[in-house]
Scaffold this motif. Structure first.
Motif, short mmCIF file in Angstrom:
data_model
loop_
_atom_site.label_atom_id
_atom_site.label_comp_id
_atom_site.label_asym_id
_atom_site.label_seq_id
_atom_site.Cartn_x
_atom_site.Cartn_y
_atom_site.Cartn_z
N PHE A 172 13.89 18.17 32.93
CA PHE A 172 14.23 17.02 32.43
C PHE A 172 12.88 16.37 31.66
N THR A 173 11.68 16.37 32.40
CA THR A 173 10.42 15.74 31.91
C THR A 173 9.89 16.57 30.62
N LYS A 174 10.21 17.85 30.66
CA LYS A 174 9.76 18.86 29.48
C LYS A 174 10.64 18.33 28.26
N GLU A 175 11.95 18.13 28.64
CA GLU A 175 12.87 17.62 27.60
C GLU A 175 12.47 16.43 27.04
N VAL A 194 -2.73 14.86 24.88
CA VAL A 194 -3.89 14.77 25.31
C VAL A 194 -4.15 15.42 26.63
N ASN A 195 -3.03 15.66 27.20
CA ASN A 195 -2.74 16.34 28.80
C ASN A 195 -1.53 17.12 28.87
N TYR A 196 -1.49 18.11 29.64
CA TYR A 196 -0.15 18.97 29.76
C TYR A 196 -0.36 19.92 30.89
N THR A 197 0.39 19.37 32.16
CA THR A 197 0.46 19.97 33.34
C THR A 197 1.86 20.80 33.42
N PRO A 198 2.17 21.82 33.18
CA PRO A 198 3.33 22.45 33.23
C PRO A 198 3.80 22.70 34.59
N GLY A 203 9.05 23.87 33.57
CA GLY A 203 9.50 22.72 33.34
C GLY A 203 7.89 22.02 33.17
N LEU A 204 7.75 20.69 33.35
CA LEU A 204 6.64 19.91 33.08
C LEU A 204 6.48 18.81 34.27
N HIS A 205 5.10 18.92 34.85
CA HIS A 205 4.81 17.86 35.77
C HIS A 205 4.37 16.46 35.34
#
Length: 416
Positions: A172-175, A194-198, A203-205
Motif C-alpha cells: 500500500f505504501t508503494k501504491e 530523495v530516498n527509496y527503501t524497498p 512493496g516499500l518500507h
C-alpha cells in the motif's frame, strides 16, 4: 474598521486568524457542506454587507481633499483589499437574483404543464447553481488569509505501518508513493526521489521525495497523517481464505521554504555513507554514495540516495534536515497558537487515521470531512479523482476558516 478621531479609517485584517487547520469534531460540518450553503448564513451575509458598506465609505473618504499622505496610503491599501470582495459580493447577489427568477419561472411552467420549457429552465438553473458555488468559493478564498508556505516546495515522506498481514502495508505504501508521483506529473510539478527503501516482496518500507512547482504545499498540506487500507491480499493464505486485512501507512508533508534559516553545527552531526538500495536503475550503484545524516541533539535522521555523487546526496540530506528542524519550530508555534483546539492537520500528527481506502467496497473515505469517493483505482492513479478530493478538502478548510472567524467575531461583539 472604526472611524479614527482624526476622521480616517483604521485598517483591520479581513481574517486575522492564526494559521488555519481543519478540526475534527466540528458542528460546521453538519451545516455547511459547501460554499453556497455558507453564503446563506445570516452572520456571513451581515459580515459581507458590512464590508461592502465599508468599501463604499472608504471610497468616499478617498475623494476628500483634507487627507494627509499617511491617511491616503492607509485608505488606498484598505480600498485595494476590499475592492475584489465587494465586486464578488455584488456578482453573487446578481446571480442569486437570476436563480430566484428562474425558480419562479419553473413553478409557473410546472403549473402550466410546459414540460419541454420546464426542462430547459431546470438545466439553466443547474448551471446557475454551479456558477453560484464557484463564485461563493472565490469570495471565501478572498477572505481566507493565504498560508505563509502555500507556494513552497515540499519534502513528502511515506512510511509503511505494521500489521499481522505483513506485506499489505508495504504494498500500500508503494501504491501511495506512486500515486503522489503521478499526481505531481498531473499537476506538472517536479518530483525528485530523495530516498527509496524497498521491501522484499515488491512493496516499500520508506521513501521521500522533493516536490516543487506551483502551490505544491497548498495542495499537499492536508495529505499528512495516517492512511488506512482494507483489502484482501492478492497472495498468501489470506487471499485463499478471502480474509480482509487492515494496514496503515503514514504520510508526512514538510514545507521547504527557499531560505530556511536554521543553523546546524557540524559538531552535532553524524554522517554515515552506504550503498544505495532500490528496485533497480537510478537507485542502485556499486559505491557508497548514499548518505545518512543524524542530528545528535534531536535524534532526527535523514537519508539521501537520489544522486550517484556522495557530495550531492550530502547537500540534499542537509537541506532536508534543515527543513525538518524548521518544521519543529513551526509545530511548536502552532501548538501554542491553537492549544485550545484538538488538531490533526497542519501538525502532521500520526495518531489518528485521516483516510480509509476500502478495496472490498471500492470506496475511499476522508474522515475529516465525511467525504466518500468511489473507484479506488481512479484515486490511486493520481489524476482528476485525487485532485477533486484534495480540492474538496481545500474548500472545506476555507469554509471552516470563515465560520470560525465569524464565531470569534460574534463572541467579541457579545462580550464573550
Amino acid at each position: 474598521v472604526g472611524l479614527h478621531s482624526h476622521g480616517f479609517w483604521r485598517p483591520k485584517p479581513l481574517l486575522d486568524t492564526a494559521r488555519f487547520t481543519l478540526s475534527f469534531n466540528s458542528w460546521h460540518r453538519k451545516n455547511h457542506q459547501d460554499s453556497q450553503a455558507l453564503w446563506k448564513n445570516e452572520a456571513v451575509q451581515k459580515y459581507l454587507e458590512s464590508l461592502s458598506k465599508e468599501y463604499q465609505q472608504v471610497s468616499h473618504q478617498l475623494s476628500a481633499h483634507s487627507l494627509n499622505d499617511f491617511e491616503q496610503r492607509t485608505l488606498r491599501r484598505r480600498c485595494a483589499n476590499l475592492s475584489p470582495i465587494a465586486a464578488a459580493f455584488q456578482e453573487i447577489k446578481e446571480a442569486e437574483r437570476e436563480v430566484q427568477e428562474l425558480e419562479a419561472m419553473c413553478t409557473e411552467l410546472d403549473s402550466r404543464d410546459e414540460k419541454q420549457l420546464l426542462e430547459l429552465a431546470l438545466e439553466e438553473k443547474e448551471s446557475l447553481d454551479k456558477k453560484m458555488n464557484m463564485l461563493c468559493r472565490k469570495l471565501f478564498q478572498l477572505l481566507v488569509p493565504k498560508e505563509k508556505y502555500d507556494t513552497s516546495p515540499v519534502i513528502l515522506e511515506v512510511t509503511a505501518g505494521r500489521t499481522t498481514g505483513g506485506d499489505i502495508c508495504q504494498q500500500f505504501t508503494k501504491e501511495m508513493f506512486d500515486m503522489y508521483q503521478s499526481y505531481a506529473d498531473y499537476k506538472r510539478w517536479t518530483f525528485d526521489i530523495v530516498n527509496y527503501t524497498p521491501a522484499e516482496i515488491g512493496g516499500l518500507h520508506h521513501a521521500a521525495a522533493h516536490i516543487s512547482g506551483e502551490n505544491v504545499y497548498r495542495h499537499l498540506k492536508y495529505e499528512g497523517g495516517t492512511h488506512r487500507v482494507q483489502r484482501i491480499p492478492e497472495t498468501g493464505m489470506s487471499s485463499r481464505m478471502q480474509r480482509i486485512h487492515t494496514g496503515t501507512m503514514s504520510v508526512i508533508v514538510l514545507p521547504q521554504p527557499e531560505e530556511v534559516d536554521v543553523k546546524v553545527d557540524p559538531k552535532d552531526l553524524r554522517i554515515d555513507t552506504f550503498r544505495a538500495k532500490g528496485a533497480g536503475g537510478q537507485h542502485v550503484n556499486k559505491t557508497d554514495s548514499a548518505v545518512r545524516i543524524v542530528h545528535l541533539p534531536t535524534g532526527l535522521a535523514v537519508e539521501c540516495q537520489q544522486e550517484r555523487s556522495q557530495q550531492l546526496n550530502k547537500e540534499i540530506a542537509l537541506r532536508t534536515l534543515r527543513a525538518k528542524l524548521y518544521q519543529q519550530v513551526l509545530e511548536k508555534q502552532l501548538s501554542q497558537e491553537q492549544s485550545a483546539r484538538k488538531l490533526q492537520l497542519g501538525t502532521r500528527a500520526q495518531s489518528e487515521r485521516i483516510r480509509t481506502y476500502n478495496f472490498t467496497q471500492d470506496r475511499v473515505t476522508d474522515h475529516r470531512i465525511s467525504y466518500d469517493a468511489r473507484n479506488i483505482k481512479e484515486i490511486l492513479s493520481g489524476k482528476e479523482a485525487l485532485d477533486k478530493l484534495i480540492n474538496r478538502l481545500l474548500e472545506f478548510a476555507e469554509i471552516e476558516a470563515v465560520t470560525q472567524y465569524l464565531e470569534n467575531l460574534q463572541a467579541l461583539e457579545g462580550g464573550g
